[in-house]
Design a protein around this motif. Structure first.
Motif, short mmCIF file in Angstrom:
data_model
loop_
_atom_site.label_atom_id
_atom_site.label_comp_id
_atom_site.label_asym_id
_atom_site.label_seq_id
_atom_site.Cartn_x
_atom_site.Cartn_y
_atom_site.Cartn_z
N UNK A 1 -9.37 -2.12 1.82
CA UNK A 1 -8.07 -1.44 1.89
C UNK A 1 -7.23 -2.01 3.03
N UNK A 2 -5.91 -1.90 2.92
CA UNK A 2 -5.07 -2.53 3.92
C UNK A 2 -4.95 -1.66 5.18
N UNK A 3 -4.14 -2.12 6.14
CA UNK A 3 -4.05 -1.43 7.43
C UNK A 3 -3.55 0.01 7.28
N UNK A 4 -2.75 0.27 6.26
CA UNK A 4 -2.23 1.61 6.02
C UNK A 4 -3.20 2.46 5.20
N UNK A 5 -4.36 1.89 4.89
CA UNK A 5 -5.39 2.62 4.14
C UNK A 5 -5.28 2.48 2.64
N UNK A 6 -4.22 1.82 2.14
CA UNK A 6 -3.99 1.75 0.71
C UNK A 6 -4.78 0.61 0.05
N UNK A 7 -5.03 0.78 -1.24
CA UNK A 7 -5.79 -0.20 -2.00
C UNK A 7 -4.84 -1.23 -2.61
N UNK A 8 -4.95 -2.46 -2.16
CA UNK A 8 -4.09 -3.53 -2.68
C UNK A 8 -4.50 -3.91 -4.11
N UNK A 9 -3.54 -4.24 -4.99
CA UNK A 9 -3.85 -4.65 -6.36
C UNK A 9 -4.35 -6.10 -6.40
N UNK A 10 -5.61 -6.30 -6.09
CA UNK A 10 -6.15 -7.66 -5.99
C UNK A 10 -6.04 -8.43 -7.30
N UNK A 11 -6.13 -7.73 -8.43
CA UNK A 11 -6.03 -8.42 -9.72
C UNK A 11 -4.65 -9.05 -9.90
N UNK B 1 -15.49 0.83 -3.96
CA UNK B 1 -14.47 0.01 -4.63
C UNK B 1 -15.08 -1.23 -5.30
N UNK B 2 -14.38 -1.74 -6.28
CA UNK B 2 -14.78 -3.01 -6.91
C UNK B 2 -14.72 -4.11 -5.86
N UNK B 3 -15.78 -4.91 -5.69
CA UNK B 3 -15.78 -5.93 -4.64
C UNK B 3 -14.77 -7.04 -4.91
N UNK B 4 -14.22 -7.63 -3.83
CA UNK B 4 -13.21 -8.69 -3.99
C UNK B 4 -13.71 -9.88 -4.79
N UNK B 5 -15.02 -10.15 -4.74
CA UNK B 5 -15.56 -11.27 -5.51
C UNK B 5 -15.28 -11.15 -6.99
N UNK B 6 -15.19 -9.92 -7.50
CA UNK B 6 -14.92 -9.72 -8.92
C UNK B 6 -13.44 -9.88 -9.26
N UNK B 7 -12.61 -9.99 -8.23
CA UNK B 7 -11.18 -10.22 -8.44
C UNK B 7 -10.81 -11.69 -8.20
N UNK B 8 -11.80 -12.53 -8.02
CA UNK B 8 -11.54 -13.96 -7.85
C UNK B 8 -11.33 -14.42 -6.43
N UNK B 9 -11.72 -13.62 -5.44
CA UNK B 9 -11.56 -14.03 -4.04
C UNK B 9 -12.41 -15.26 -3.74
N UNK B 10 -11.85 -16.17 -2.93
CA UNK B 10 -12.59 -17.35 -2.50
C UNK B 10 -13.37 -17.08 -1.22
N UNK B 11 -12.78 -16.27 -0.32
CA UNK B 11 -13.42 -15.91 0.95
C UNK B 11 -13.20 -14.43 1.19
N UNK B 12 -14.26 -13.73 1.57
CA UNK B 12 -14.16 -12.31 1.92
C UNK B 12 -14.73 -12.13 3.32
N UNK B 13 -13.93 -11.56 4.20
CA UNK B 13 -14.36 -11.36 5.58
C UNK B 13 -14.12 -9.90 5.97
N UNK B 14 -14.61 -9.53 7.13
CA UNK B 14 -14.39 -8.17 7.59
C UNK B 14 -15.22 -7.86 8.82
N UNK B 15 -15.27 -6.58 9.16
CA UNK B 15 -15.96 -6.14 10.37
C UNK B 15 -16.98 -5.07 9.99
N UNK B 16 -18.22 -5.22 10.47
CA UNK B 16 -19.27 -4.26 10.11
C UNK B 16 -19.42 -3.15 11.15
#
Length: 449
Positions: free
Chosen positions: A214-224, A250-265
């Motif tokens: 989700x983005x900085x405002x908490x909303x779910x971006x339309x990755x498709x 949420x559906x993982x970014x890999x299923x939307x065609x993302x080439x790189x997925x990063x983040x903070x654990x």
């Protein structure tokens, strides 16, 4: 007692000076021109003995607003989540607590297995086939991804959504200076990336498009929809920064065609602790395996068929020619990665999904109650556990009044988005009870009269 906690005595000092052949500590600085050297005494307190020092430090620490005594609705990248007690027990074991990056993997099997498990869980969460041994934090992982995209595509233009964490965008700008990348920010519309603006900016010279989910405002971006725009351009890469807890539902970014997925654990087993240290993750496609910054740990068997772990790839400047290195990252957050691994293992696959759902349900309850109290909630689309509310008055002043009531308020969006002055980003995690939320709404209402 006075000097017990200081490791060096006057005798130690004299012996070291005699050994290196100088008469005084002052002589060690003789090469520095006198006109640029500080003259006189530093304005420091007199040395305290151990008892006095402990009292002073305890008094200072008691001024902190900790998450045990205060109810927090502050997120914006650092969250108050449940941490299973087993996490501290495991990471406090001496073989893990003192371990550095394994330079001799054959004698670091426990550390390597922990890293391997971390990689595996990140890969499953993101829907990507490859994940590295961790990064410093989510912001630097995102910047590394941007630089990798430029290196891979040999293009200089990068489109970065303004709905990405403002501090992460600042890190991207800093990292981009070396390779001289052109960073162009894509505006937001109703709390999501402006797709019309993105469509007008993306072209054949674009190395990558970067969004948060989700983005900085908490909303779910339309990755498709974003991926559809990217597919129209040859070689342009799709980079997604994602909260791994949200990926439990949420559906993982890999299923939307993302080439790189990063983040903070940080959301898994890592306390807020003044904003750091954290642990970044970096997951990608198999095609980019040899360009992933940091290290990859692999599983193998020895000559006797016994399962073992090895450092499979190390694409950094210490191991290959500097002009071929993808990054100068020299280590990883192994201890924090272990904390996240233990937390994820303890919570479990089904527990993680339940935890994500609890965040969503409690955030929606809070949003409903805040709306019923008469506040304008800007968040209208789908969101995870954060949403934006409008308040009358200065957000900082409101937060100070909330703090007096034992509540840590939301993030003042005016800091990073001047156009959103007077707006607060509220985070609601599974740790917040119904009573916590109701008290927050009541105090907000009382402050506003």
């Amino acid at each position: 007692m006075e000097f017990r906690y200081l490791p060096m005595t006057n005798q130690d000092k004299e012996e070291m000076l005699n050994t290196i052949g100088v008469q005084s500590t002052e002589e060690l600085f003789s090469d520095i021109p006198s006109q640029v050297r500080f003259q006189g005494e530093l304005n420091l307190k007199k040395p305290a003995n151990e008892l006095e020092l402990k009292k002073e430090l305890t008094a200072l620490s008691n001024k902190n607003a900790n998450l045990t005594e205060y109810r927090s609705f502050l997120g914006a990248g650092v969250y108050d989540h449940f941490i299973p007690s087993v996490v501290d027990h495991i990471i406090s074991r001496s073989e893990f607590y003192t371990a550095y990056t394994p330079y001799q993997p054959e004698i670091s099997q426990g550390e390597l297995q922990a890293i391997f498990e971390f990689q595996t869980m990140i890969s499953e969460l993101t829907g990507m086939p490859i994940a590295n041994s961790s990064m410093y934090d989510g912001g630097t992982a995102l910047a590394e991804a941007v630089n990798l995209s430029a290196s891979q595509t040999r293009k200089k233009k990068v489109l970065v959504s303004k709905t990405i964490h403002p501090e992460s965008r600042a890190v991207i700008e800093t990292y981009a200076k070396g390779p001289n990348l052109e960073i162009i920010e894509v505006g937001q519309k109703d709390g999501q990336t402006d797709l019309d603006e993105l469509a007008s900016l993306i072209d054949e010279d674009t190395a990558s498009v970067v969004v948060q989910y989700p983005n900085f405002f908490g909303q779910i971006e339309p990755l498709d929809k974003i991926n559809e725009l990217i597919k129209n351009q040859k070689k342009t890469m799709f980079i997604v920064s994602s909260n791994p807890l949200a990926l439990g539902y949420l559906t993982p970014p890999g299923e939307f065609g993302a080439d790189i997925v990063v983040g903070d654990t940080q959301v898994f087993g890592i306390p807020a602790q003044f904003g750091g240290p954290h642990c970044g993750y970096f997951a990608t496609t198999s095609k980019l395996m040899r360009k992933v910054p940091g290290r990859l740990v692999g599983q193998t068997t020895d000559e006797n068929g016994v399962r073992g772990f090895v450092l499979t790839l190390q694409a950094r400047e210490q191991h290959i020619r500097r002009d071929k290195a993808t990054s100068n990252i020299c280590s990883n957050q192994a201890l924090n990665a272990l904390a996240s691994s233990v937390a994820m293992s303890s919570i479990g696959k089904h527990g993680l999904k339940k935890m994500a759902v609890l965040n969503m349900k409690k955030a929606r309850y809070a949003k409903q109650k805040i709306e019923e109290a008469g506040f304008n909630v800007l968040t209208k689309g789908t969101f995870f556990n954060e949403f934006v509310i409008q308040v009358s008055g200065n957000v900082n002043d409101i937060n100070e009044k909330l703090l007096e009531k034992g509540i840590i308020g939301g993030y003042d969006l005016g800091f990073a988005y001047p156009e959103l002055s007077g707006h607060m980003l509220v985070a609601v995690t599974e740790n917040r009870t119904k009573e916590d939320i109701d008290a927050f709404v009541k105090e907000l209402g009382d402050i506003h009269g």
